[in-house]
Design an enzyme around this catalytic site. Structure first.
Site, PDB file in Angstrom:
ATOM      1  N   PRO A 116       0.746  -1.266  -0.114  1.00 59.18           N
ATOM      2  CA  PRO A 116      -0.072   0.007  -0.076  1.00 59.18           C
ATOM      3  C   PRO A 116       0.804   1.281  -0.109  1.00 59.18           C
ATOM      4  O   PRO A 116       0.812   2.137   0.833  1.00 59.18           O
ATOM      5  CB  PRO A 116      -0.891  -0.266   1.379  1.00 59.18           C
ATOM      6  N   LYS A 117       1.610   1.545  -1.216  1.00 58.44           N
ATOM      7  CA  LYS A 117       2.548   2.478  -1.244  1.00 58.44           C
ATOM      8  C   LYS A 117       2.124   4.026  -1.954  1.00 58.44           C
ATOM      9  O   LYS A 117       1.444   3.952  -2.669  1.00 58.44           O
ATOM     10  CB  LYS A 117       3.940   2.060  -1.876  1.00 58.44           C
TER      11      LYS A 117
END
Length: 259
Positions: A116-117
């Site tokens: 989840p960047k």
């Protein structure tokens, strides 16, 4: 371009000029600053995906410096990993949020594993002579500040190696269809391999999280800091595996039955 050529090169986008090479990726002198803290159980239950379950009220806030990463280069990241129990009853980590400052690992992390960047400005440094300092800025706003006494007490090297190497890590990978509906919706599991810990320490620590609409790390508020560690290691980020397919009819049925 022939179909065979498309298949051969369909490991990254753009196909003609990918943002990263094929995995796995090797990291040298990877530096972790991890502050473990207690938060609200209900807040964790709202974000941890089934079939994972909340282990406790424990969150690990991480600042990670990666000066030598094959294919990704030199970058820093920061985020939150939640302590969970997987469907096999093992203690594991679920990566809830990550913020970093390099396009390659943002693209590769999201596209391959489902990390989840988001793009932001994390930093890890020594402040003054005696303080390990981690910060996260989103735009011009400071959203996280962590401090720890620098190398106060050594930790057991082998115990820290086992934590990195033996703990299963989970991610929620979502890729939409062209019509906006989910095309891929999976719980992904991965491990860190070939881990060598070069140094590990603990010390007194503090963590401050600030509310932000687009970097909501403070939605898992700090109730009590329970520990902190500073670890330097060489390791390989291995390829992942699908642990759970939310779009498979039989898997969806299992979850519905257990509600």
């Amino acid at each position: 371009m022939k179909v065979a050529d498309i298949h051969k090169n369909a490991y990254a986008m753009p196909v003609h000029n990918p943002s990263y090479p094929r995995p796995p990726f090797r990291f040298l002198n990877r530096e972790y600053f991890i502050i473990s803290y207690e938060t609200d159980i209900d807040a964790l239950r709202a974000v941890v995906p089934e079939p994972l379950t909340v282990d406790s009220g424990l969150v690990h806030y991480e600042f990670i410096r990666m000066p030598d990463s094959s294919g990704f280069g030199n970058y820093t990241e920061s985020g939150q990993v939640i302590s969970v129990i997987d469907d096999e009853g093992r203690k594991a980590g679920y990566t809830h949020a990550m913020y970093l400052d390099d396009e390659g690992p943002i693209a590769g992390g999201r596209e391959i594993w489902g990390f989840p960047k988001k793009l932001a400005s994390p930093r890890l440094s020594i402040d003054g002579n005696d303080t390990l300092l981690g910060t996260l800025d989103y735009g011009t706003q400071r959203v996280a500040t962590g401090t720890m006494g620098y190398k106060f007490r050594p930790l057991n090297i082998e115990a820290e190696r086992r934590k990195l190497a033996d703990t299963p890590n989970y991610l929620l990978k979502v890729i939409p269809h062209v019509d906006g509906s989910p095309r891929i919706c999976e719980l992904v599991r991965f491990y860190l391999r070939d881990v060598t810990v070069l140094g590990a320490w603990e010390g007194p620590a503090a963590l401050e999280l600030q509310a932000h609409a687009l970097a909501p790390v403070a939605d898992l508020p700090v109730r009590k800091v329970v520990g902190a560690r500073h670890v330097v290691a060489n390791l390989t980020l291995d390829i992942g595996e699908v642990a759970y397919d939310y779009l498979a009819p039989d898997e969806a049925l299992k979850l519905a039955v257990n509600q």
